[in-house]
Design a protein around this motif. Structure first.
Motif, PDB file in Angstrom:
ATOM      1  N   ALA A  44      -1.491  92.297 -72.540  1.00 40.98           N
ATOM      2  CA  ALA A  44      -1.090  91.018 -73.137  1.00 40.98           C
ATOM      3  C   ALA A  44       0.357  91.040 -73.614  1.00 40.98           C
ATOM      4  N   PRO A  45       1.057  89.899 -73.483  1.00 37.31           N
ATOM      5  CA  PRO A  45       2.394  89.788 -74.077  1.00 37.31           C
ATOM      6  C   PRO A  45       2.325  89.959 -75.590  1.00 37.31           C
ATOM      7  N   ALA A  46       3.451  90.292 -76.187  1.00 38.04           N
ATOM      8  CA  ALA A  46       3.496  90.543 -77.627  1.00 38.04           C
ATOM      9  C   ALA A  46       3.471  89.255 -78.451  1.00 38.04           C
ATOM     10  N   GLY A  47       3.619  88.096 -77.822  1.00 41.18           N
ATOM     11  CA  GLY A  47       3.671  86.835 -78.551  1.00 41.18           C
ATOM     12  C   GLY A  47       2.308  86.351 -78.997  1.00 41.18           C
ATOM     13  N   ASP A  48       2.321  85.419 -79.953  1.00 42.73           N
ATOM     14  CA  ASP A  48       1.081  84.851 -80.491  1.00 42.73           C
ATOM     15  C   ASP A  48       0.420  83.928 -79.474  1.00 42.73           C
ATOM     16  N   PRO A  49      -0.927  83.993 -79.343  1.00 41.87           N
ATOM     17  CA  PRO A  49      -1.639  83.019 -78.515  1.00 41.87           C
ATOM     18  C   PRO A  49      -1.362  81.595 -79.005  1.00 41.87           C
ATOM     19  N   GLY A  50      -1.262  80.675 -78.073  1.00 44.71           N
ATOM     20  CA  GLY A  50      -0.999  79.286 -78.415  1.00 44.71           C
ATOM     21  C   GLY A  50       0.464  78.942 -78.566  1.00 44.71           C
ATOM     22  N   LYS A  51       1.345  79.936 -78.413  1.00 44.26           N
ATOM     23  CA  LYS A  51       2.776  79.730 -78.581  1.00 44.26           C
ATOM     24  C   LYS A  51       3.508  79.976 -77.254  1.00 44.26           C
ATOM     25  N   PRO A  52       4.694  79.355 -77.074  1.00 46.52           N
ATOM     26  CA  PRO A  52       5.510  79.675 -75.896  1.00 46.52           C
ATOM     27  C   PRO A  52       5.952  81.134 -75.923  1.00 46.52           C
ATOM     28  N   PHE A  53       6.077  81.725 -74.737  1.00 49.36           N
ATOM     29  CA  PHE A  53       6.529  83.105 -74.641  1.00 49.36           C
ATOM     30  C   PHE A  53       7.551  83.217 -73.518  1.00 49.36           C
ATOM     31  N   PRO A  54       8.823  83.469 -73.840  1.00 48.13           N
ATOM     32  CA  PRO A  54       9.847  83.582 -72.787  1.00 48.13           C
ATOM     33  C   PRO A  54       9.583  84.779 -71.881  1.00 48.13           C
ATOM     34  N   GLY A  55       9.862  84.602 -70.592  1.00 49.62           N
ATOM     35  CA  GLY A  55       9.629  85.676 -69.638  1.00 49.62           C
ATOM     36  C   GLY A  55       8.166  85.896 -69.301  1.00 49.62           C
ATOM     37  N   LEU A  56       7.348  84.874 -69.506  1.00 52.15           N
ATOM     38  CA  LEU A  56       5.906  85.009 -69.276  1.00 52.15           C
ATOM     39  C   LEU A  56       5.592  85.359 -67.819  1.00 52.15           C
ATOM     40  N   TRP A  57       6.500  85.008 -66.908  1.00 54.35           N
ATOM     41  CA  TRP A  57       6.279  85.296 -65.483  1.00 54.35           C
ATOM     42  C   TRP A  57       6.209  86.790 -65.196  1.00 54.35           C
ATOM     43  N   ASP A  58       6.568  87.629 -66.156  1.00 52.45           N
ATOM     44  CA  ASP A  58       6.462  89.079 -65.965  1.00 52.45           C
ATOM     45  C   ASP A  58       5.069  89.610 -66.290  1.00 52.45           C
ATOM     46  N   TYR A  59       4.152  88.720 -66.694  1.00 50.69           N
ATOM     47  CA  TYR A  59       2.808  89.120 -67.104  1.00 50.69           C
ATOM     48  C   TYR A  59       1.772  88.529 -66.145  1.00 50.69           C
ATOM     49  N   GLU A  60       0.515  88.575 -66.526  1.00 47.67           N
ATOM     50  CA  GLU A  60      -0.532  87.915 -65.752  1.00 47.67           C
ATOM     51  C   GLU A  60      -0.470  86.422 -66.066  1.00 47.67           C
ATOM     52  N   VAL A  61      -0.357  85.598 -65.034  1.00 43.10           N
ATOM     53  CA  VAL A  61      -0.072  84.194 -65.279  1.00 43.10           C
ATOM     54  C   VAL A  61      -0.495  83.337 -64.089  1.00 43.10           C
ATOM     55  N   VAL A  62      -0.852  82.088 -64.377  1.00 45.81           N
ATOM     56  CA  VAL A  62      -1.056  81.055 -63.349  1.00 45.81           C
ATOM     57  C   VAL A  62      -0.018  79.976 -63.588  1.00 45.81           C
ATOM     58  N   GLU A  63       0.643  79.534 -62.518  1.00 41.94           N
ATOM     59  CA  GLU A  63       1.756  78.598 -62.643  1.00 41.94           C
ATOM     60  C   GLU A  63       1.515  77.365 -61.772  1.00 41.94           C
ATOM     61  N   ALA A  64       1.965  76.207 -62.262  1.00 43.46           N
ATOM     62  CA  ALA A  64       1.945  74.975 -61.485  1.00 43.46           C
ATOM     63  C   ALA A  64       3.317  74.314 -61.578  1.00 43.46           C
ATOM     64  N   PHE A  65       3.797  73.802 -60.449  1.00 50.47           N
ATOM     65  CA  PHE A  65       5.105  73.157 -60.370  1.00 50.47           C
ATOM     66  C   PHE A  65       4.924  71.718 -59.901  1.00 50.47           C
ATOM     67  N   PHE A  66       5.476  70.778 -60.657  1.00 49.40           N
ATOM     68  CA  PHE A  66       5.407  69.355 -60.329  1.00 49.40           C
ATOM     69  C   PHE A  66       6.833  68.877 -60.040  1.00 49.40           C
ATOM     70  N   LEU A  67       7.090  68.465 -58.805  1.00 48.14           N
ATOM     71  CA  LEU A  67       8.451  68.214 -58.320  1.00 48.14           C
ATOM     72  C   LEU A  67       8.640  66.777 -57.872  1.00 48.14           C
ATOM     73  N   CYS A  68       9.807  66.202 -58.176  1.00 47.67           N
ATOM     74  CA  CYS A  68      10.293  64.996 -57.504  1.00 47.67           C
ATOM     75  C   CYS A  68      11.256  65.475 -56.425  1.00 47.67           C
ATOM     76  N   GLU A  69      10.860  65.339 -55.165  1.00 52.40           N
ATOM     77  CA  GLU A  69      11.650  65.915 -54.079  1.00 52.40           C
ATOM     78  C   GLU A  69      13.061  65.332 -54.014  1.00 52.40           C
ATOM     79  N   GLY A  70      13.189  64.012 -54.217  1.00 51.44           N
ATOM     80  CA  GLY A  70      14.485  63.361 -54.074  1.00 51.44           C
ATOM     81  C   GLY A  70      15.522  63.819 -55.088  1.00 51.44           C
ATOM     82  N   SER A  71      15.098  64.059 -56.323  1.00 52.32           N
ATOM     83  CA  SER A  71      16.023  64.450 -57.391  1.00 52.32           C
ATOM     84  C   SER A  71      16.069  65.957 -57.624  1.00 52.32           C
ATOM     85  N   GLU A  72      15.109  66.692 -57.047  1.00 57.69           N
ATOM     86  CA  GLU A  72      14.933  68.118 -57.319  1.00 57.69           C
ATOM     87  C   GLU A  72      14.761  68.383 -58.816  1.00 57.69           C
ATOM     88  N   GLN A  73      14.144  67.451 -59.508  1.00 54.46           N
ATOM     89  CA  GLN A  73      13.753  67.666 -60.895  1.00 54.46           C
ATOM     90  C   GLN A  73      12.290  68.086 -60.905  1.00 54.46           C
TER      91      GLN A  73
END
Length: 199
Positions: A44-73
């Motif tokens: 587990a990351p050292a951060g508190d559950p329920g809080k943001p944790f920078p660099g979370l991608w270095d741990y066990e994680v599931v990610e979702a990306f929602f994109l507007c193709e035209g603006s690349e936002q």
């Protein structure tokens, strides 16, 4: 709307029960539900559950990306089985201009599986979301595994290529209107309109 992550980032089948992601729009935002194997690797990351944790991608994680193709936002949502989360707003590939947003995120975890429910407000989504991809990461060292809903095709992999979840060209069409009805309009986001660089 339900998605199963059945391949590695480079299009090989996963060798475990696939991660499942459910997406359900509501009046207030989007309910994102994850059901996944629990590897407990890395620890587990050292951060508190329920809080943001920078660099979370270095741990066990599931990610979702929602994109507007035209603006690349796009909005990147990262959820960890230990209860931490990380949300990033990006304008242009890998160009994060806001991160560590608050999130209501609840986790239940057993010995071999975990489930999480995140309540993502509409204000976090850029206008005109029309593309989507999702990923899962677990393992340490040589056992590190990178999995993708829409992977890079084997025919397009070159020698020495590394996983890159910001390959926006491999995202696939996605529509909230398909769930909410064709007359539905995505609520405007003051966060994106007022805070984005140049506004």
């Amino acid at each position: 709307m339900e998605f199963k992550i059945e391949h590695t980032w480079d299009e090989f089948p996963v060798i475990h029960e696939p991660v499942t992601i459910g997406i359900k729009p509501t009046k207030e935002g989007v309910l994102m539900q994850v059901s996944a194997p629990f590897f407990n690797d890395p620890p587990a990351p050292a951060g508190d559950p329920g809080k943001p944790f920078p660099g979370l991608w270095d741990y066990e994680v599931v990610e979702a990306f929602f994109l507007c193709e035209g603006s690349e936002q796009y909005l990147e949502v990262e959820l960890c089985p230990h209860g931490q989360h990380l949300l990033l707003l990006l304008s242009g590939r890998r160009n994060a201009w806001k991160q560590e947003l608050d999130l209501v995120f609840d986790v239940t975890r057993g010995e071999s599986r975990w489930a999480g429910t995140a309540h993502i407000p509409w204000s976090y989504f850029p206008a005109g979301v029309d593309r989507f991809n999702a990923y899962a990461i677990h393992g340490s060292g040589e056992r590190r595994a990178y999995e993708a809903l829409y992977p890079v095709p084997q025919s397009e992999i070159h020698v020495g290529q590394q996983p890159d979840f910001h390959r926006l060209e491999y995202f696939k069409p996605f529509s909230f209107e398909g769930l909410m009805g064709e007359d539905w309009m995505q609520p405007e986001s003051d966060l994106w309109m007022k805070t984005m660089p140049g506004k």
